[in-house]
Design an enzyme around this catalytic site. Structure first.
Site, short mmCIF file in Angstrom:
data_model
loop_
_atom_site.label_atom_id
_atom_site.label_comp_id
_atom_site.label_asym_id
_atom_site.label_seq_id
_atom_site.Cartn_x
_atom_site.Cartn_y
_atom_site.Cartn_z
N SER A 158 -34.05 -8.66 27.27
CA SER A 158 -33.46 -8.13 26.04
C SER A 158 -32.67 -9.24 25.37
O SER A 158 -31.74 -9.80 25.96
CB SER A 158 -32.53 -6.96 26.36
OG SER A 158 -31.69 -6.71 25.23
N SER A 213 -30.67 3.87 18.91
CA SER A 213 -31.26 2.66 19.48
C SER A 213 -31.94 2.98 20.80
O SER A 213 -32.90 2.31 21.19
CB SER A 213 -30.19 1.59 19.69
OG SER A 213 -29.30 1.95 20.73
N ASP A 269 -35.06 12.45 18.53
CA ASP A 269 -35.02 11.00 18.30
C ASP A 269 -36.36 10.35 18.62
O ASP A 269 -36.86 9.51 17.85
CB ASP A 269 -33.93 10.35 19.16
CG ASP A 269 -32.55 10.91 18.87
OD1 ASP A 269 -32.42 11.73 17.94
OD2 ASP A 269 -31.60 10.51 19.59
N GLY A 327 -25.48 2.34 20.16
CA GLY A 327 -24.44 3.32 20.46
C GLY A 327 -23.72 3.85 19.23
O GLY A 327 -22.57 4.25 19.30
P1 ADP Z 1 -27.73 5.33 20.37
O1 ADP Z 1 -29.04 5.85 20.82
O2 ADP Z 1 -27.04 6.23 19.42
O3 ADP Z 1 -27.78 3.94 19.84
P2 ADP Z 1 -27.19 5.54 23.19
O4 ADP Z 1 -25.95 5.48 23.99
O5 ADP Z 1 -28.07 6.71 23.33
O6 ADP Z 1 -26.77 5.30 21.67
O7 ADP Z 1 -28.08 4.27 23.53
C1 ADP Z 1 -27.52 2.98 23.51
C2 ADP Z 1 -27.96 2.23 24.76
O8 ADP Z 1 -29.36 1.92 24.69
C3 ADP Z 1 -27.30 0.87 24.91
O9 ADP Z 1 -26.04 0.98 25.54
C4 ADP Z 1 -28.29 0.13 25.78
O10 ADP Z 1 -28.15 0.48 27.14
C5 ADP Z 1 -29.63 0.69 25.31
N1 ADP Z 1 -30.28 -0.20 24.33
C6 ADP Z 1 -30.64 0.10 23.07
N2 ADP Z 1 -31.24 -0.96 22.47
C7 ADP Z 1 -31.28 -1.95 23.37
C8 ADP Z 1 -31.78 -3.30 23.36
N3 ADP Z 1 -32.37 -3.83 22.29
N4 ADP Z 1 -31.63 -4.03 24.50
C9 ADP Z 1 -31.07 -3.49 25.59
N5 ADP Z 1 -30.58 -2.25 25.64
C10 ADP Z 1 -30.67 -1.47 24.55
MG MG Z 2 -29.38 7.60 22.00
#
Ligand code: ADP
Ligand code: MG
Length: 386
Positions: free
Chosen positions: A68, A127, A172, A122
């Site tokens: 990542s 994401s 989502d 987050g």
């Molecule tokens: P949201 O979905 O609203 O952004 P979430 O808590 O559900 O919030 O998801 C966020 C988590 O997803 C991050 O803390 C990480 O663990 C993971 N994540 C998302 N995108 C990436 C990325 N590009 N690289 C690594 N981890 C990611």
């Molecule tokens: Mg999420």
């Protein structure tokens, strides 16, 4: 070529020494319908231009290596010795998807993966689903298997539910897999059918990130889900064969209010009235009645604040400031709650002025900087041509 895709492909070349394919899956903003998805109800999200890209290439063995870029970390996984539970870090989203794809009968080949994203992490723009769906697309492509959007959305949801441990609904993953440029999707989360709801070109979805994220968000989310299940259990003796709050009308809830403790009643009232608001917002958008759509969004925010209790002072401030601003039809918190973003339905010509008012007002009112994104609905997951 897309700059983000070029960077991801370049990073992949440096690390793994071959040319990858690049899969893309977007984040999303939910216009209306919060926490209704896991109640078999209605939601109306749109896929965003923000997306997660996964550069990938198959390996001859059954190993997965994923790097990542945003975390600057490499993680590895053996498909022949899959851990039953995750390691409680970001790689759970990727490996959980691999495990669930295999459990659903998709025999995967090993692969090297590089993940790049411009979805804020987050912040309620999902994401996590963007990472799951782009990983699924990349793993299937590397294995020469077809990407079936709705089936993949369900598999990704299973990964988040059973591997990550977040009991999210289907919204989502569904919109990340199936989104359509220029439209929001009205998704029936029971039948998994959707209708496109065009977003007129003179409308903008203005997203404001409060930059606040409360630690207990995941636990609170799961607690809301349990409260809804408890409501169904308590209403069943009176209402018969209901399976979910989707089957309860606002009138039926009122008539049986005495069966529920006040807290459970208010949780249920949010869901049953929110389902009605989603359908009203769809009707209003199609009719070009943007004021009515905005009114439904404002009522949704009040319901999340007072009945479901998933907002926080910072997002309340941003939503209420937007609601009071000329050129804004409606505004509400978007996403699971306890921080994150608001979404406002804004007249295209007013976007600059409204953005400035939100940034200035938030700094004065909350002492923080809000990031503002002027969004248009984009397509769901796919391959980026290199
Ligand atoms: P949201 O979905 O609203 O952004 P979430 O808590 O559900 O919030 O998801 C966020 C988590 O997803 C991050 O803390 C990480 O663990 C993971 N994540 C998302 N995108 C990436 C990325 N590009 N690289 C690594 N981890 C990611
Ligand atoms: Mg999420």
């Amino acid at each position: 070529m897309n700059v983000q895709a070029r960077d991801a492909a370049q990073e992949f070349g440096h690390r793994f020494g071959r040319r990858p394919t690049v899969s893309r899956a977007p984040g999303r903003v939910n216009l209306i319908g919060e926490h209704t998805d896991y109640n078999d109800g209605f939601v109306m999200p749109a896929a965003l231009e923000f997306a997660t890209l996964v550069a990938a290439s198959p390996r001859p063995d059954r190993r997965l290596n994923v790097y990542s870029m945003i975390m600057d970390e490499l993680r590895s996984f053996d498909l022949d010795a899959p851990a039953a539970t995750g390691r409680h870090d970001w790689s759970d989203y990727v490996f959980g998807v691999a495990v669930m794809l295999e459990r659903a009968g998709r025999r995967l080949q090993g692969a090297d993966l590089v993940v790049s994203t411009d979805v804020p992490l987050g912040s309620g723009l999902s994401s996590s689903a963007a990472l799951e769906v782009s990983s699924a697309h990349a793993l299937l492509t590397a294995s020469g298997l077809p990407f079936q959007p709705i089936a993949v959305a369900k598999i990704c949801q299973r990964a988040e539910n059973d591997y990550v441990g977040m009991r999210c609904g289907i919204m989502d993953q569904y919109v990340s897999a199936c989104g359509v440029a220029g439209a929001a999707l009205l998704i029936d989360c029971r039948t998994l059918e959707s209708r496109n709801v065009p977003i007129a070109p003179n409308l903008k979805l203005l997203v404001a990130n409060s930059a606040v994220r409360h630690q207990h968000a995941g636990g609170e989310y799961n607690a809301r889900r349990e409260a809804c299940e408890e409501g169904v259990r308590l209403l069943k003796p009176a209402l018969g064969a209901i399976r979910a709050l989707r089957d309860v009308t606002p009138e039926a809830l009122e008539a049986n209010r005495k069966l529920l403790p006040d807290l459970i009643y208010r949780r249920c009232r949010h869901i049953v009235t929110e389902n009605a608001r989603v359908l009203e917002a769809e009707r209003a958008l199609i009719a070009g009645d943007f004021a009515a759509c905005g009114a439904a969004m404002n009522a949704s925010h009040a319901s999340m604040r007072d009945d479901f209790e998933i907002t926080c002072p910072e997002v309340d401030f941003l939503a209420e400031l937007a609601q009071a601003t000329l050129g804004v039809y409606g505004s509400r918190m978007t996403g699971g709650g306890f921080g994150g973003c608001t979404v406002s339905l804004v007249e295209a010509g007013a976007v600059k002025r409204v953005s400035q008012i939100l940034v200035d007002g938030y700094r004065v009112g909350c002492g923080r900087d809000a990031e503002i994104f002027d969004c248009s609905p984009s397509d769901g997951a796919g391959l980026i041509p290199l």
